[in-house]
Each structure stands twice: as structure tokens, then as C-alpha cells.
Design a protein around this motif. Structure first.
Motif, PDB file in Angstrom:
ATOM      1  N   ASP A   1     -31.158 -31.484 -20.415  1.00  0.00           N
ATOM      2  CA  ASP A   1     -32.369 -32.151 -20.855  1.00  0.00           C
ATOM      3  C   ASP A   1     -32.952 -31.397 -22.051  1.00  0.00           C
ATOM      4  OD1 ASP A   1     -34.626 -33.633 -20.997  1.00  0.00           O
ATOM      5  OD2 ASP A   1     -35.598 -32.767 -19.247  1.00  0.00           O
ATOM      6  N   MET A   2     -32.198 -31.331 -23.126  1.00  0.00           N
ATOM      7  CA  MET A   2     -32.706 -30.677 -24.343  1.00  0.00           C
ATOM      8  C   MET A   2     -31.988 -31.267 -25.557  1.00  0.00           C
ATOM      9  SD  MET A   2     -30.669 -27.158 -24.946  1.00  0.00           S
ATOM     10  CE  MET A   2     -31.093 -27.388 -26.646  1.00  0.00           C
ATOM     11  N   LYS A   3     -32.683 -31.244 -26.652  1.00  0.00           N
ATOM     12  CA  LYS A   3     -32.073 -31.790 -27.866  1.00  0.00           C
ATOM     13  C   LYS A   3     -31.938 -30.707 -28.926  1.00  0.00           C
ATOM     14  CE  LYS A   3     -33.212 -36.622 -27.427  1.00  0.00           C
ATOM     15  NZ  LYS A   3     -33.950 -37.774 -27.930  1.00  0.00           N
ATOM     16  N   SER A   4     -30.974 -30.898 -29.794  1.00  0.00           N
ATOM     17  CA  SER A   4     -30.868 -30.002 -30.944  1.00  0.00           C
ATOM     18  C   SER A   4     -30.900 -30.867 -32.202  1.00  0.00           C
ATOM     19  CB  SER A   4     -29.569 -29.198 -30.883  1.00  0.00           C
ATOM     20  OG  SER A   4     -28.472 -30.046 -31.135  1.00  0.00           O
ATOM     21  N   VAL A   5     -31.138 -30.212 -33.311  1.00  0.00           N
ATOM     22  CA  VAL A   5     -31.204 -30.955 -34.568  1.00  0.00           C
ATOM     23  C   VAL A   5     -29.790 -31.138 -35.109  1.00  0.00           C
ATOM     24  CG1 VAL A   5     -32.085 -30.928 -36.932  1.00  0.00           C
ATOM     25  CG2 VAL A   5     -33.474 -30.010 -35.053  1.00  0.00           C
ATOM     26  N   GLY A   6     -29.504 -32.337 -35.526  1.00  0.00           N
ATOM     27  CA  GLY A   6     -28.222 -32.602 -36.149  1.00  0.00           C
ATOM     28  C   GLY A   6     -28.438 -33.475 -37.366  1.00  0.00           C
ATOM     29  N   VAL A   7     -27.325 -33.945 -37.907  1.00  0.00           N
ATOM     30  CA  VAL A   7     -27.440 -34.805 -39.079  1.00  0.00           C
ATOM     31  C   VAL A   7     -26.432 -35.942 -38.958  1.00  0.00           C
ATOM     32  CG1 VAL A   7     -25.914 -33.294 -40.432  1.00  0.00           C
ATOM     33  CG2 VAL A   7     -27.466 -34.848 -41.619  1.00  0.00           C
ATOM     34  N   LYS A   8     -26.899 -37.151 -39.280  1.00  0.00           N
ATOM     35  CA  LYS A   8     -26.009 -38.311 -39.207  1.00  0.00           C
ATOM     36  C   LYS A   8     -26.363 -39.250 -40.367  1.00  0.00           C
ATOM     37  CE  LYS A   8     -24.196 -41.394 -35.677  1.00  0.00           C
ATOM     38  NZ  LYS A   8     -24.432 -41.986 -34.377  1.00  0.00           N
ATOM     39  N   ASP A   9     -25.366 -39.702 -41.051  1.00  0.00           N
ATOM     40  CA  ASP A   9     -25.575 -40.582 -42.210  1.00  0.00           C
ATOM     41  C   ASP A   9     -26.628 -40.001 -43.160  1.00  0.00           C
ATOM     42  OD1 ASP A   9     -23.767 -42.291 -40.972  1.00  0.00           O
ATOM     43  OD2 ASP A   9     -25.369 -43.307 -39.854  1.00  0.00           O
ATOM     44  N   GLY A  10     -26.566 -38.704 -43.349  1.00  0.00           N
ATOM     45  CA  GLY A  10     -27.467 -38.049 -44.299  1.00  0.00           C
ATOM     46  C   GLY A  10     -28.887 -37.855 -43.797  1.00  0.00           C
ATOM     47  N   ALA A  11     -29.145 -38.205 -42.541  1.00  0.00           N
ATOM     48  CA  ALA A  11     -30.521 -38.065 -42.045  1.00  0.00           C
ATOM     49  C   ALA A  11     -30.571 -37.153 -40.828  1.00  0.00           C
ATOM     50  CB  ALA A  11     -31.079 -39.442 -41.687  1.00  0.00           C
ATOM     51  N   ARG A  12     -31.722 -36.566 -40.589  1.00  0.00           N
ATOM     52  CA  ARG A  12     -31.931 -35.713 -39.410  1.00  0.00           C
ATOM     53  C   ARG A  12     -31.681 -36.551 -38.147  1.00  0.00           C
ATOM     54  NH1 ARG A  12     -35.754 -31.255 -38.192  1.00  0.00           N
ATOM     55  NH2 ARG A  12     -36.464 -31.508 -36.056  1.00  0.00           N
ATOM     56  N   TYR A  13     -30.957 -35.973 -37.199  1.00  0.00           N
ATOM     57  CA  TYR A  13     -30.596 -36.735 -35.995  1.00  0.00           C
ATOM     58  C   TYR A  13     -30.664 -35.817 -34.787  1.00  0.00           C
ATOM     59  CZ  TYR A  13     -27.468 -39.302 -32.761  1.00  0.00           C
ATOM     60  OH  TYR A  13     -26.924 -39.927 -31.689  1.00  0.00           O
ATOM     61  N   GLU A  14     -31.699 -35.954 -34.002  1.00  0.00           N
ATOM     62  CA  GLU A  14     -31.834 -35.103 -32.814  1.00  0.00           C
ATOM     63  C   GLU A  14     -31.049 -35.728 -31.662  1.00  0.00           C
ATOM     64  OE1 GLU A  14     -35.893 -34.203 -31.972  1.00  0.00           O
ATOM     65  OE2 GLU A  14     -36.176 -33.203 -33.899  1.00  0.00           O
ATOM     66  N   GLY A  15     -30.267 -34.902 -31.023  1.00  0.00           N
ATOM     67  CA  GLY A  15     -29.457 -35.456 -29.938  1.00  0.00           C
ATOM     68  C   GLY A  15     -29.203 -34.428 -28.849  1.00  0.00           C
ATOM     69  N   TRP A  16     -28.647 -34.896 -27.722  1.00  0.00           N
ATOM     70  CA  TRP A  16     -28.306 -33.989 -26.613  1.00  0.00           C
ATOM     71  C   TRP A  16     -26.908 -33.410 -26.842  1.00  0.00           C
ATOM     72  CZ3 TRP A  16     -29.440 -39.244 -24.964  1.00  0.00           C
ATOM     73  CH2 TRP A  16     -30.767 -39.413 -24.564  1.00  0.00           C
TER      74      TRP A  16
ATOM     75  N   ILE B   1     -25.708 -38.360 -28.423  1.00  0.00           N
ATOM     76  CA  ILE B   1     -25.049 -37.046 -28.338  1.00  0.00           C
ATOM     77  C   ILE B   1     -24.690 -36.588 -29.755  1.00  0.00           C
ATOM     78  CG2 ILE B   1     -23.047 -35.766 -27.464  1.00  0.00           C
ATOM     79  CD1 ILE B   1     -24.320 -36.710 -25.014  1.00  0.00           C
ATOM     80  N   ASN B   2     -25.107 -35.390 -30.120  1.00  0.00           N
ATOM     81  CA  ASN B   2     -24.764 -34.907 -31.462  1.00  0.00           C
ATOM     82  C   ASN B   2     -23.967 -33.605 -31.472  1.00  0.00           C
ATOM     83  OD1 ASN B   2     -26.748 -33.125 -30.784  1.00  0.00           O
ATOM     84  ND2 ASN B   2     -28.009 -33.428 -32.609  1.00  0.00           N
ATOM     85  N   ARG B   3     -23.704 -33.032 -30.289  1.00  0.00           N
ATOM     86  CA  ARG B   3     -22.880 -31.819 -30.226  1.00  0.00           C
ATOM     87  C   ARG B   3     -22.029 -31.847 -28.955  1.00  0.00           C
ATOM     88  NH1 ARG B   3     -25.231 -27.365 -33.347  1.00  0.00           N
ATOM     89  NH2 ARG B   3     -27.234 -28.140 -34.089  1.00  0.00           N
ATOM     90  N   VAL B   4     -20.910 -31.131 -29.010  1.00  0.00           N
ATOM     91  CA  VAL B   4     -20.109 -30.968 -27.791  1.00  0.00           C
ATOM     92  C   VAL B   4     -19.857 -29.476 -27.580  1.00  0.00           C
ATOM     93  CG1 VAL B   4     -17.914 -31.472 -26.660  1.00  0.00           C
ATOM     94  CG2 VAL B   4     -19.039 -33.237 -28.022  1.00  0.00           C
ATOM     95  N   LEU B   5     -20.127 -29.001 -26.382  1.00  0.00           N
ATOM     96  CA  LEU B   5     -19.945 -27.587 -26.043  1.00  0.00           C
ATOM     97  C   LEU B   5     -18.871 -27.473 -24.952  1.00  0.00           C
ATOM     98  CD1 LEU B   5     -23.727 -26.617 -25.647  1.00  0.00           C
ATOM     99  CD2 LEU B   5     -22.405 -26.777 -27.744  1.00  0.00           C
ATOM    100  N   TYR B   6     -18.236 -26.294 -24.899  1.00  0.00           N
ATOM    101  CA  TYR B   6     -17.145 -26.087 -23.937  1.00  0.00           C
ATOM    102  C   TYR B   6     -17.509 -24.874 -23.079  1.00  0.00           C
ATOM    103  CZ  TYR B   6     -12.211 -25.013 -22.669  1.00  0.00           C
ATOM    104  OH  TYR B   6     -11.050 -24.737 -22.033  1.00  0.00           O
ATOM    105  N   ASP B   7     -17.707 -25.108 -21.813  1.00  0.00           N
ATOM    106  CA  ASP B   7     -18.156 -24.061 -20.888  1.00  0.00           C
ATOM    107  C   ASP B   7     -16.968 -23.180 -20.486  1.00  0.00           C
ATOM    108  OD1 ASP B   7     -19.160 -22.538 -18.845  1.00  0.00           O
ATOM    109  OD2 ASP B   7     -20.003 -24.216 -17.706  1.00  0.00           O
ATOM    110  N   LEU B   8     -17.040 -21.902 -20.850  1.00  0.00           N
ATOM    111  CA  LEU B   8     -15.922 -20.988 -20.586  1.00  0.00           C
ATOM    112  C   LEU B   8     -16.153 -20.096 -19.369  1.00  0.00           C
ATOM    113  CD1 LEU B   8     -15.190 -19.879 -24.254  1.00  0.00           C
ATOM    114  CD2 LEU B   8     -13.677 -21.191 -22.779  1.00  0.00           C
TER     115      LEU B   8
END
Ligand code: XMP
Length: 333
Positions: free
Chosen positions: A261-276, A315-322
Motif C-alpha cells: 500500500d505505497m506508491k513511488s514516483v515514476g514516469v510514463k509517456d513523458g509525464a509523472r506517474y505515481e504507481g504501486w 503498477i510502475n515498478r517490479v521488485l524481486y524479493d531475495l
């Protein structure tokens, strides 16, 4: 008194022929126990309840009433599979209850994992009870209890506290008055799968990876919202599809996505895109008490990341739990 230990003379079921002999024996026993009366079964679509359903359908046909409660926390396509395999394929007497709104309304704003588990388990029993009350003449309750369940409950009674309240959705109130039908109670999981295949169930259903009773409810981390749950379900479906395509689905014990339940800042189509972020977890274990990490090939991780971030809105990022278990438990909640 119910026998609680596997008979020493019982052969290990490793071949289709041994599975067939077990099935024949159980059909005779079930018919003798049930006669012309009716049996109720909570059919989650998991391996154990599915194999019990298929076995009982062989033994007593429409005297078995299956209830599938969709709590809205199933993975993509799972309830549809249950309907297709059992109602359409095996002509089962199947009651399908879509209780999504009930569960999600109750869970709104609840972020504590153990509270979420209790709500999901408690509501499941309520919905199931309500369906049972609408039926008449049910005298038996079938359950997909398997031998490790019996051994674990004996151990838990003897030794104390589990790490999480592994409330198996499908757990039933103690005041239920029906007699139990538990044809798999002396089988280990691998034997259940051999029996399931001999009964003609689809391979994907029989070899389904373990899935917690509270379902995606403990993977949509914190307070569940419908939009994040949707994103999680779609991302998880992509992970499963890619694992299927490259053969990892057969060898990895459990693999899934969690979405915090948290978002990070990303970018999509040249614009700021907050996603999980979508967090991939893929683990191997023997008994789920400890677990090691599956080393997913980098190219596959890359492909999954690319697909999830382009195909799943939100969704704007993918993480891998090690993290192995310990220190991480398999589920995040
Ligand atoms: P943990 O997270 O405790 O999980 O390392 C061990 C195994 O149990 C499953 N799990 C559950 N199964 N109800 C279930 O039926 C639950 O509440 C639950 N919580 C965890 C988990 O998926 C893993 O296979």
C-alpha cells in the motif's frame, strides 16, 4: 472413535494403478457410509477439495452438493475454472456464490493481517452456513483433510503457537452437527495428486501451487482497495503465465506477486506517474517452515517486469524479493 493414524499396511500411492485401487476402495466405503443421503462440500478449487469433489461425484453423483464461495480474493480465472471443470465437465451439483462485495466491504480500511485473516475466515463460514441453511436433508460434510493436516494439528496442540493463524478458509464451526466424510485423510499431498490425475482432473488443478485460504487478501498488503486488488490479480496472472511458458511452474514450489500500500514516483509517456510496486516472490521448500529463493533467470525477470509495467494499470515498478525464510515468511503478511 475416528482413527487418527495412517494404517501401517497402507501402500504409498505412487502409480495410476495404486490410485485406481484407492479410488475403488473409497467409492465402496463412501457409498456404505452415505447410502442415499446427501453430502455438502466447500469446494475452494484447491487440490484437496477438488480431489474430494471428484471422488465423491464418482461415488454418489448428485447426492454431493458443492458450494464454491468466491470471496473476491481468488486469483484470475480460478472461480471460472471451478465452474468449468465441475459444473460443465463433471456435471456436479454446484452452487456458486459470488460474495465479493460482502468480503471487500468488510475488509475496507482493515490493515492488520491477522484481523484480515479473521474477517475472511469468519465471513467465509457465515456465507457457507447461509448456503447450507437453504438446503434440506444434508447429513454429511465432506472435507479435504489430508494426513499432514492431522499431523500438524496434533503437533500444534502439543507444542503451542503457530507464527500466523493459518486459518484455512473452509474451516468449519465446531457446532456443526453433520458427520464428516474425509476420504483423503490418510494421504500425503503427492498421493492426493496421483489420485486426482487418476480421477481425470486437469493437470493444472492437481498440481496447483499452494494458495493461502485468505487468498489475495494477504498479498494486497495493508488495507485492501479494489483498484490495487485488481492490479495485483492482473500482475499475478502475468507472472503465472510466464512461469508456465518457461516450465518453472512445474519446478518452483510457490510464486506470486504482492502489492504494498505505497506508491513511488515514476514516469510514463513523458509525464509523472505515481504507481504501486509489484513484488515478485518465488520460493522452494519442503514443509513451508523454511524456504529458499528460486533464482529466476534475469531475462525472464526482465520480460515479466516489462509486461507488468506496460499491461497493468497502476503498477510502475517490479521488485524481486531475495529473502529466504527465515527471516522472511513466505507471505508478506
Ligand atoms: P508463511 O507466510 O507462514 O507461509 O511462511 C507458509 C505457507 O502457508 C501459506 N499461508 C497460509 N495458508 N491460510 C492458509 O491456508 C493462511 O492464512 C496462510 N498464510 C500463509 C503460505 O502461502 C505458504 O504456503
Amino acid at each position: 472413535m475416528n482413527q487418527m493414524t495412517r494404517p501401517e499396511t497402507m501402500l504409498r500411492i505412487t502409480t495410476p494403478a495404486l490410485a485406481q485401487a484407492f479410488i475403488d476402495e473409497q467409492i465402496t466405503q463412501i457409498r456404505a457410509q452415505v447410502g442415499s443421503r446427501k453430502v455438502l462440500l466447500a469446494l475452494s478449487g484447491g487440490v484437496d477439495s477438488s480431489v474430494v469433489a471428484a471422488l465423491l461425484i464418482k461415488a454418489i453423483g448428485k447426492q454431493l452438493v458443492c458450494v464454491h464461495v468466491n470471496h473476491g480474493l481468488m486469483r484470475k480465472g480460478e472461480s471460472e475454472d471451478v465452474i468449468r471443470v465441475f459444473r460443465e465437465g463433471l456435471d456436479a451439483n454446484l452452487i456458486y456464490v459470488d460474495a465479493t462485495d460482502r468480503f471487500l466491504d468488510l475488509l475496507a480500511g482493515v490493515s492488520d493481517p491477522e484481523k484480515k485473516r479473521k474477517i475472511i475466515g469468519g465471513e467465509f463460514i457465515k456465507v457457507f452456513d447461509e448456503e447450507a441453511a437453504k438446503l434440506s436433508g444434508i447429513e454429511f460434510l465432506a472435507q479435504g483433510t489430508i494426513y499432514p493436516d492431522i499431523l500438524e494439528s496434533i503437533k500444534a496442540k502439543e507444542s503451542g503457537k503457530p507464527v500466523k493463524s493459518h486459518h484455512n478458509v473452509g474451516g468449519l464451526p465446531e457446532d456443526m452437527k453433520m458427520a464428516l466424510v474425509e476420504p483423503l485423510k490418510f494421504l500425503y499431498k503427492d498421493e492426493v495428486r496421483v489420485v486426482g490425475e487418476a480421477l481425470g482432473l486437469p493437470h493444472g488443478m492437481v498440481y496447483r501451487q499452494p494458495f493461502p485460504g485468505p487468498g489475495l487478501g494477504v498479498r494486497c498488503l495493508g488495507a485492501i482497495t479494489r483498484d490495487r486488488l485488481h492490479a495485483l490479480r492482473e500482475a499475478d496472472a502475468i507472472l503465472r503465465e510466464e512461469f508456465d511458458n518457461c516450465g518453472l511452474a512445474q519446478s518452483v514450489w510457490q510464486y506470486f506477486i504482492s502489492v504494498p500500500d505505497m506508491k513511488s514516483v515514476g514516469v510514463k509517456d513523458g509525464a509523472r506517474y505515481e504507481g504501486w510496486p509489484a513484488i515478485i516472490r518465488a520460493v522452494n521448500t519442503v514443509d513451508a517452515m523454511t524456504a529458499t529463493i528460486e533464482e529466476i533467470p534475469y531475462a525472464l525477470l526482465h520480460k515479466i517486469t516489462q509486461r507488468i509495467t506496460t499491461e497493468v494499470p497502476g503498477i510502475n515498478r517490479v521488485l524481486y524479493d531475495l529473502t529466504p525464510k527465515p527471516t522472511g515468511t513466505i507471505e508478506w503478511e
